[in-house]
Design an enzyme around this catalytic site. Structure first.
Site, PDB file in Angstrom:
ATOM      1  N   PHE A  12       0.831  -1.214   0.000  1.00  0.00           N
ATOM      2  CA  PHE A  12       0.000   0.000   0.000  1.00  0.00           C
ATOM      3  C   PHE A  12       0.868   1.268   0.000  1.00  0.00           C
ATOM      4  CE2 PHE A  12      -1.973   2.769   3.479  1.00  0.00           C
ATOM      5  CZ  PHE A  12      -2.535   3.668   2.579  1.00  0.00           C
ATOM      6  N   ILE A  13       1.614   1.494   1.054  1.00  0.00           N
ATOM      7  CA  ILE A  13       2.405   2.735   1.126  1.00  0.00           C
ATOM      8  C   ILE A  13       3.543   2.689   0.113  1.00  0.00           C
ATOM      9  CG2 ILE A  13       3.835   4.207   2.612  1.00  0.00           C
ATOM     10  CD1 ILE A  13       2.203   3.117   5.018  1.00  0.00           C
ATOM     11  N   ASP A  32       9.839  -7.124  -3.232  1.00  0.00           N
ATOM     12  CA  ASP A  32       8.615  -7.432  -2.486  1.00  0.00           C
ATOM     13  C   ASP A  32       8.422  -8.949  -2.490  1.00  0.00           C
ATOM     14  OD1 ASP A  32       5.849  -5.437  -1.894  1.00  0.00           O
ATOM     15  OD2 ASP A  32       5.733  -7.607  -1.681  1.00  0.00           O
ATOM     16  N   THR A  36       2.027  -9.675   1.482  1.00  0.00           N
ATOM     17  CA  THR A  36       0.869  -8.790   1.673  1.00  0.00           C
ATOM     18  C   THR A  36       0.740  -7.775   0.528  1.00  0.00           C
ATOM     19  OG1 THR A  36       2.098  -7.221   3.034  1.00  0.00           O
ATOM     20  CG2 THR A  36       0.930  -8.976   4.198  1.00  0.00           C
ATOM     21  N   GLN A  75       9.949  -0.111   3.358  1.00  0.00           N
ATOM     22  CA  GLN A  75       8.535  -0.171   3.731  1.00  0.00           C
ATOM     23  C   GLN A  75       8.054  -1.599   3.953  1.00  0.00           C
ATOM     24  OE1 GLN A  75       7.138   3.062   3.923  1.00  0.00           O
ATOM     25  NE2 GLN A  75       9.298   3.476   3.501  1.00  0.00           N
ATOM     26  N   SER A 120       4.066   4.514  15.226  1.00  0.00           N
ATOM     27  CA  SER A 120       3.662   5.172  16.473  1.00  0.00           C
ATOM     28  C   SER A 120       3.260   4.162  17.536  1.00  0.00           C
ATOM     29  CB  SER A 120       2.487   6.103  16.195  1.00  0.00           C
ATOM     30  OG  SER A 120       1.434   5.349  15.652  1.00  0.00           O
ATOM     31  N   TYR A 143       4.466  -6.512  17.475  1.00  0.00           N
ATOM     32  CA  TYR A 143       4.661  -5.586  16.345  1.00  0.00           C
ATOM     33  C   TYR A 143       5.359  -4.304  16.801  1.00  0.00           C
ATOM     34  CZ  TYR A 143       3.505  -2.249  12.668  1.00  0.00           C
ATOM     35  OH  TYR A 143       3.575  -1.289  11.698  1.00  0.00           O
ATOM     36  N   ASN A 172      -1.274   5.496  11.680  1.00  0.00           N
ATOM     37  CA  ASN A 172      -2.503   5.033  11.019  1.00  0.00           C
ATOM     38  C   ASN A 172      -2.689   5.612   9.623  1.00  0.00           C
ATOM     39  OD1 ASN A 172      -2.958   4.760  14.088  1.00  0.00           O
ATOM     40  ND2 ASN A 172      -4.430   3.382  13.144  1.00  0.00           N
ATOM     41  N   ARG A 211      -7.289   7.857  17.043  1.00  0.00           N
ATOM     42  CA  ARG A 211      -6.123   7.679  16.176  1.00  0.00           C
ATOM     43  C   ARG A 211      -5.888   8.964  15.363  1.00  0.00           C
ATOM     44  NH1 ARG A 211      -5.873   3.867  18.976  1.00  0.00           N
ATOM     45  NH2 ARG A 211      -5.404   1.687  18.483  1.00  0.00           N
TER      46      ARG A 211
HETATM   47  C1  UD1 Z   1      -1.987   0.874  12.666  1.00  0.00           C
HETATM   48  C2  UD1 Z   1      -1.299   0.142  11.542  1.00  0.00           C
HETATM   49  C3  UD1 Z   1       0.112  -0.197  11.944  1.00  0.00           C
HETATM   50  C4  UD1 Z   1       0.802   1.101  12.276  1.00  0.00           C
HETATM   51  C5  UD1 Z   1       0.056   1.789  13.409  1.00  0.00           C
HETATM   52  C6  UD1 Z   1       0.669   3.137  13.675  1.00  0.00           C
HETATM   53  C7  UD1 Z   1      -2.693  -1.129   9.998  1.00  0.00           C
HETATM   54  C8  UD1 Z   1      -3.344  -2.433   9.680  1.00  0.00           C
HETATM   55  N1  UD1 Z   1      -2.044  -1.067  11.165  1.00  0.00           N
HETATM   56  O1  UD1 Z   1      -2.178   0.030  13.815  1.00  0.00           O
HETATM   57  O2  UD1 Z   1       0.795  -0.820  10.888  1.00  0.00           O
HETATM   58  O3  UD1 Z   1       2.132   0.882  12.622  1.00  0.00           O
HETATM   59  O4  UD1 Z   1      -1.284   2.021  13.028  1.00  0.00           O
HETATM   60  O5  UD1 Z   1       0.133   3.668  14.825  1.00  0.00           O
HETATM   61  O6  UD1 Z   1      -2.742  -0.188   9.233  1.00  0.00           O
HETATM   62  N2  UD1 Z   1     -10.606  -1.634  14.805  1.00  0.00           N
HETATM   63  C9  UD1 Z   1     -11.967  -1.838  14.907  1.00  0.00           C
HETATM   64  N3  UD1 Z   1     -12.580  -2.671  13.995  1.00  0.00           N
HETATM   65  C10 UD1 Z   1     -11.880  -3.288  12.992  1.00  0.00           C
HETATM   66  C11 UD1 Z   1     -10.487  -3.060  12.898  1.00  0.00           C
HETATM   67  C12 UD1 Z   1      -9.894  -2.234  13.824  1.00  0.00           C
HETATM   68  O7  UD1 Z   1     -12.630  -1.317  15.806  1.00  0.00           O
HETATM   69  O8  UD1 Z   1     -12.501  -4.027  12.217  1.00  0.00           O
HETATM   70  C13 UD1 Z   1      -9.958  -0.723  15.758  1.00  0.00           C
HETATM   71  C14 UD1 Z   1      -8.760  -1.308  16.476  1.00  0.00           C
HETATM   72  O9  UD1 Z   1      -9.142  -2.017  17.635  1.00  0.00           O
HETATM   73  C15 UD1 Z   1      -7.973  -0.052  16.793  1.00  0.00           C
HETATM   74  C16 UD1 Z   1      -8.274   0.877  15.620  1.00  0.00           C
HETATM   75  O10 UD1 Z   1      -9.440   0.374  15.015  1.00  0.00           O
HETATM   76  O11 UD1 Z   1      -8.412   0.539  17.987  1.00  0.00           O
HETATM   77  C17 UD1 Z   1      -7.161   0.905  14.590  1.00  0.00           C
HETATM   78  O12 UD1 Z   1      -6.824  -0.430  14.251  1.00  0.00           O
HETATM   79  P1  UD1 Z   1      -5.892  -0.765  12.992  1.00  0.00           P
HETATM   80  O13 UD1 Z   1      -6.421  -0.122  11.769  1.00  0.00           O
HETATM   81  O14 UD1 Z   1      -5.687  -2.248  12.974  1.00  0.00           O
HETATM   82  O15 UD1 Z   1      -4.555   0.037  13.327  1.00  0.00           O
HETATM   83  P2  UD1 Z   1      -3.549   0.072  14.589  1.00  0.00           P
HETATM   84  O16 UD1 Z   1      -3.636  -1.164  15.400  1.00  0.00           O
HETATM   85  O17 UD1 Z   1      -3.789   1.382  15.266  1.00  0.00           O
END
Ligand code: UD1
Length: 312
Positions: A12-13, A32, A36, A75, A120, A143, A172, A211
């Site tokens: 993606f990025i 790559d 993923t 990346q 982060s 992670y 995020n 976030r």
């Molecule tokens: C994300 C990144 C990670 C990055 C980090 C930086 C992704 C997949 N992960 O982690 O690589 O290093 O930010 O801070 O991009 N959630 C829901 N429902 C869902 C999925 C998620 O409620 O179906 C919630 C999770 O519990 C969380 C939030 O959404 O509280 C964000 O989750 P996610 O998108 O997986 O990202 P991070 O864990 O924050």
């Protein structure tokens, strides 16, 4: 024209970085593993890019990928927090061993600078919001720890071997080509896909976690600035928007943008999930001349437009 290696360039990025480098007329190589990433992410630039399919956890792949390049934008990763909780060893291989191999290869190839996709997540449940780079770190998941080990290896390679490195800590990241097809996908891609398909998404926990959602174009800009700014070698820099929004608010915004008559269900909070995340981007502003160019509403609109087209 400089020669760049983008690891994870079919992801993606990574694919957004590749497109921007091609647009600037640079020479680009991608490595790559396609674990993923997808070749289709590079469809628009395929004829302009050298592609190596391989796993950087193998030293020979790292050496071949690094040979003759000026800059490396690293990346490649298994970027999922929950996946690292269920598969810590598999993720360690991709996030740590591959990074160490790449650093050795970059050092031996005389690379001018390597920029690493940090996270982060290394901050954990930090007391200071917005969070600057020098707070005590508290990785809560494999992670987060793997990303912290990566950035500490970078720092070490700068001080020990003189290899110029910079870690950009992402917050995020979202945008077109973020893959919504797995339970490990980023939440914005999952919410948008559910809403467009009329399916019910799940919010983990009470939805009041926050976030600093960052549109991918800002990251591309920050990374390329970090690759060339003077006086930042060995450093760590937040690259984000600097805002903060709850999952409940995000879902409400996406619901009205899509017009979908879908309500979310709530499930148990994810193990190791951090509560709040918001970047202080003062260092990026001061050292890189960075400032976010695409704010959240515009980023969501662009991502939604892409998802409608990609899903049709
Ligand atoms: C994300 C990144 C990670 C990055 C980090 C930086 C992704 C997949 N992960 O982690 O690589 O290093 O930010 O801070 O991009 N959630 C829901 N429902 C869902 C999925 C998620 O409620 O179906 C919630 C999770 O519990 C969380 C939030 O959404 O509280 C964000 O989750 P996610 O998108 O997986 O990202 P991070 O864990 O924050």
């Amino acid at each position: 024209m400089a020669h760049y290696l983008v690891t994870g360039g079919a992801g993606f990025i990574g694919s957004h970085l590749v497109e921007e480098l091609v647009r600037r007329g640079e020479r680009v190589r991608v490595v790559d593993s396609l674990v993923t990433g997808y070749r289709r992410n590079l469809a628009a630039v395929a004829s302009r890019v050298e592609f190596i399919e391989g796993d950087l956890a193998q030293a020979a792949v790292a050496a071949a990928a690094s040979a003759g390049v000026d800059y490396i934008l690293h990346q490649a990763a298994i970027p999922s927090v929950p996946r690292s909780v269920t598969e810590p060893v598999f993720c360690h291989e991709a996030n740590v061993n591959a990074t160490l191999n790449l650093l050795v290869a970059a050092r031996d190839a005389g690379v001018r600078r390597l920029v690493f996709a940090g996270s982060s997540s290394v901050y954990g449940n930090v007391a200071v919001l917005p969070t600057h780079e020098d707070v005590p770190l508290d990785p809560l998941t494999p992670y987060a720890l793997q990303k912290l080990i990566g950035e500490q290896y970078l720092r070490l390679f700068t001080s020990l071997y003189g290899l110029e490195t910079v870690t950009t800590r992402y917050f995020n990241v979202f945008g077109p080509r973020q893959d919504p097809s797995s339970a490990y996908s980023g939440v914005i891609s999952l919410f948008i896909r559910s809403l467009l398909d009329g399916r019910t998404p799940t919010i983990f926990g009470d939805g009041e976690q926050t976030r600093d959602f960052t549109y991918v174009a800002n990251v591309v800009d920050g990374v390329l600035k970090a690759c060339h700014a003077p006086g930042v070698a060995g450093g760590v820099i937040n690259v984000a928007t600097g805002g903060r929004v709850s999952l409940n608010t995000l879902f409400g915004t996406l619901r009205s943008l899509t017009g979908a008559d879908v309500v979310a269900t709530y499930g148990p909070a994810r193990r190791g999930d951090i509560r709040d995340s918001q970047a202080n981007i003062g260092r990026a502003r001061a050292l890189l001349g960075y400032s976010p160019t695409v704010e959240l509403p515009e980023g969501l609109a662009r991502t939604l437009a892409w998802a409608r087209q990609a899903g049709s």
